[in-house]
Design a protein around this motif. Sequence first.
Motif, PDB file in Angstrom:
ATOM      1  N   LEU A   1       0.812  -1.070   0.359  1.00 15.74           N
ATOM      2  CA  LEU A   1      -0.160   0.095  -0.186  1.00 15.74           C
ATOM      3  C   LEU A   1       1.188   1.230  -0.078  1.00 15.74           C
ATOM      4  N   SER A   2       2.111   1.396   0.959  1.00 14.81           N
ATOM      5  CA  SER A   2       2.442   2.424   0.788  1.00 14.81           C
ATOM      6  C   SER A   2       3.439   2.466  -0.680  1.00 14.81           C
ATOM      7  N   ILE A   3       4.530   1.354  -1.213  1.00  9.92           N
ATOM      8  CA  ILE A   3       4.701   1.738  -2.512  1.00  9.92           C
ATOM      9  C   ILE A   3       3.342   2.464  -3.891  1.00  9.92           C
ATOM     10  N   ALA A   4       2.362   1.543  -3.516  1.00 13.20           N
ATOM     11  CA  ALA A   4       1.231   1.855  -4.449  1.00 13.20           C
ATOM     12  C   ALA A   4       0.978   3.544  -4.555  1.00 13.20           C
ATOM     13  N   LEU A   5       0.601   4.141  -2.531  1.00 15.51           N
ATOM     14  CA  LEU A   5       0.723   5.636  -2.850  1.00 15.51           C
ATOM     15  C   LEU A   5       1.530   6.482  -3.038  1.00 15.51           C
ATOM     16  N   LEU A   6       3.500   5.772  -2.931  1.00 13.95           N
ATOM     17  CA  LEU A   6       3.992   6.851  -3.005  1.00 13.95           C
ATOM     18  C   LEU A   6       4.226   6.883  -5.302  1.00 13.95           C
ATOM     19  N   SER A   7       4.393   5.762  -5.577  1.00 12.19           N
ATOM     20  CA  SER A   7       3.532   5.955  -7.008  1.00 12.19           C
ATOM     21  C   SER A   7       2.984   6.372  -7.950  1.00 12.19           C
ATOM     22  N   GLN A   8       1.724   6.471  -6.782  1.00  9.96           N
ATOM     23  CA  GLN A   8       0.463   7.128  -7.752  1.00  9.96           C
ATOM     24  C   GLN A   8       0.298   8.825  -8.622  1.00  9.96           C
ATOM     25  N   ILE A   9       1.201   9.481  -7.873  1.00  6.06           N
ATOM     26  CA  ILE A   9       1.203  10.866  -8.542  1.00  6.06           C
ATOM     27  C   ILE A   9       2.023  10.441  -9.758  1.00  6.06           C
ATOM     28  N   PRO A  10       3.744  10.445  -9.412  1.00  4.29           N
ATOM     29  CA  PRO A  10       4.529   9.929 -11.021  1.00  4.29           C
ATOM     30  C   PRO A  10       4.267   9.193 -11.917  1.00  4.29           C
ATOM     31  N   TYR A  11       2.982   8.383 -11.524  1.00  3.35           N
ATOM     32  CA  TYR A  11       2.877   6.755 -11.985  1.00  3.35           C
ATOM     33  C   TYR A  11       1.750   8.049 -13.279  1.00  3.35           C
ATOM     34  N   SER A  12       0.536   8.575 -12.399  1.00  2.00           N
ATOM     35  CA  SER A  12      -0.496   9.462 -13.180  1.00  2.00           C
ATOM     36  C   SER A  12       0.046  10.400 -13.924  1.00  2.00           C
ATOM     37  N   LEU A  13       1.346  11.059 -13.501  1.00  2.00           N
ATOM     38  CA  LEU A  13       2.004  12.491 -14.640  1.00  2.00           C
ATOM     39  C   LEU A  13       2.470  11.298 -15.495  1.00  2.00           C
ATOM     40  N   ALA A  14       3.486  10.628 -15.344  1.00  2.00           N
ATOM     41  CA  ALA A  14       4.164  10.235 -16.483  1.00  2.00           C
ATOM     42  C   ALA A  14       3.410   9.794 -17.512  1.00  2.00           C
ATOM     43  N   PHE A  15       1.791   9.173 -17.860  1.00  2.00           N
ATOM     44  CA  PHE A  15       1.391   8.247 -18.441  1.00  2.00           C
ATOM     45  C   PHE A  15       0.113   9.068 -18.453  1.00  2.00           C
TER      46      PHE A  15
ATOM     47  N   LEU B   1       9.425   5.766 -12.261  1.00  2.00           N
ATOM     48  CA  LEU B   1       8.374   6.900 -12.431  1.00  2.00           C
ATOM     49  C   LEU B   1       8.178   8.091 -13.194  1.00  2.00           C
ATOM     50  N   PHE B   2       9.291   8.588 -12.038  1.00  2.00           N
ATOM     51  CA  PHE B   2       9.358  10.360 -11.164  1.00  2.00           C
ATOM     52  C   PHE B   2      10.593  10.457 -12.437  1.00  2.00           C
TER      53      PHE B   2
ATOM     54  N   LEU C   1      11.311   9.283 -15.142  1.00  2.00           N
ATOM     55  CA  LEU C   1      10.438   9.613 -16.758  1.00  2.00           C
ATOM     56  C   LEU C   1       9.944  10.559 -17.012  1.00  2.00           C
ATOM     57  N   PHE C   2       8.145  10.994 -15.991  1.00  2.00           N
ATOM     58  CA  PHE C   2       8.210  11.917 -15.999  1.00  2.00           C
ATOM     59  C   PHE C   2       8.559  13.609 -16.166  1.00  2.00           C
ATOM     60  N   VAL C   3      10.117  13.384 -15.405  1.00  2.00           N
ATOM     61  CA  VAL C   3      10.854  14.720 -15.742  1.00  2.00           C
ATOM     62  C   VAL C   3      11.068  14.727 -16.570  1.00  2.00           C
ATOM     63  N   LEU C   4      11.473  13.666 -17.673  1.00  2.00           N
ATOM     64  CA  LEU C   4      12.809  13.616 -19.192  1.00  2.00           C
ATOM     65  C   LEU C   4      11.037  14.131 -19.933  1.00  2.00           C
ATOM     66  N   GLU C   5      10.246  13.208 -19.386  1.00  2.00           N
ATOM     67  CA  GLU C   5       9.379  14.231 -20.230  1.00  2.00           C
ATOM     68  C   GLU C   5       8.649  15.327 -20.239  1.00  2.00           C
ATOM     69  N   PHE C   6       8.542  15.531 -19.409  1.00  2.00           N
ATOM     70  CA  PHE C   6       8.458  16.904 -19.046  1.00  2.00           C
ATOM     71  C   PHE C   6       9.359  18.245 -20.088  1.00  2.00           C
ATOM     72  N   LEU C   7      10.301  17.873 -19.664  1.00  2.00           N
ATOM     73  CA  LEU C   7      11.664  18.564 -20.630  1.00  2.00           C
ATOM     74  C   LEU C   7      11.929  18.529 -21.878  1.00  2.00           C
ATOM     75  N   ARG C   8      11.145  16.708 -22.388  1.00  2.00           N
ATOM     76  CA  ARG C   8      11.603  16.516 -23.345  1.00  2.00           C
ATOM     77  C   ARG C   8      10.152  17.024 -24.225  1.00  2.00           C
ATOM     78  N   TYR C   9       8.663  17.610 -23.609  1.00  2.00           N
ATOM     79  CA  TYR C   9       7.613  17.716 -24.495  1.00  2.00           C
ATOM     80  C   TYR C   9       7.151  19.026 -23.855  1.00  2.00           C
ATOM     81  N   GLY C  10       7.850  19.348 -23.020  1.00  4.70           N
ATOM     82  CA  GLY C  10       7.086  20.620 -22.223  1.00  4.70           C
ATOM     83  C   GLY C  10       5.782  21.302 -22.561  1.00  4.70           C
ATOM     84  N   ASP C  11       5.812  22.747 -23.547  1.00  2.00           N
ATOM     85  CA  ASP C  11       3.398  23.106 -23.625  1.00  2.00           C
ATOM     86  C   ASP C  11       3.010  21.380 -23.914  1.00  2.00           C
ATOM     87  N   GLY C  12       3.272  20.729 -24.502  1.00  2.00           N
ATOM     88  CA  GLY C  12       2.571  20.165 -25.158  1.00  2.00           C
ATOM     89  C   GLY C  12       2.229  19.114 -24.333  1.00  2.00           C
TER      90      GLY C  12
END
Length: 218
Positions: A59-73, A193-194, A196-207
């Motif tokens: 449960l703790s890992i699931a909760l910790l992962s949810q925000i970066p998971y939602s943002l990454a995907f 996941l976190f 990948l989210f950072v890299l995704e944000f840096l690559r795609y920016g406004d999109g």
Amino acid sequence: MLEIIAMITMLIDHIGLIFFPETPYLRYIGRIAFPIYVYGLTQGYRYTSNYKKYMVRLLSIALLSQIPYSLAFVTLRLNVVFLLLFGLIALWILDHKKWYISLPLVLLLTFLSHYCSYGYYGMLLILIYRYGKPFAVVTLHLILNLIVVYLLASWGQFQLYSILGTLIILVAANHRKIKVHRTFYRYFYPAHLFLLFVLEFLRYGDGYTRAVVEVFIK
């Protein structure tokens, strides 16, 4: 060894999904990961001396992962660790409660799994791994994949390759193990996941920002 294979193939899968969606081969490789994580769950369930602690850790890992998971995907679905948690609870209920109590509770957990990554497919694979004999697991997993191909053609075609994960388990499970630090293995999922989210944000920016707004705000 299996833990290393699971982490590497999962990372390849997610890199393919986010950065190279037009390249299916990375996703094919990535299908190997989930059966190995399911195998790890069922083995952990079989040998744990403290079910409650195991559930709390998931449960703790699931909760910790949810925000970066939602943002990454860019999704509102629950991450796969919630599915593993629901599967673990279902296994405990099936093994410790009368059928007339366990049946409705497991059906409820199966319904909730629909809102997680891998959904019903993932819950069924957990049950196959828990109650199937080693070589029967291969057959049952293949049958499950063929059913998914029939029902969900595009996603199912990817899932056909997940049988490789089951075959790798049969080959590697009894070989000399390469130890992976428990903390690193458990928290690799939210950490990658976190990243990948950072890299995704840096690559795609406004999109990327517009895509997030469309999903989470509208």
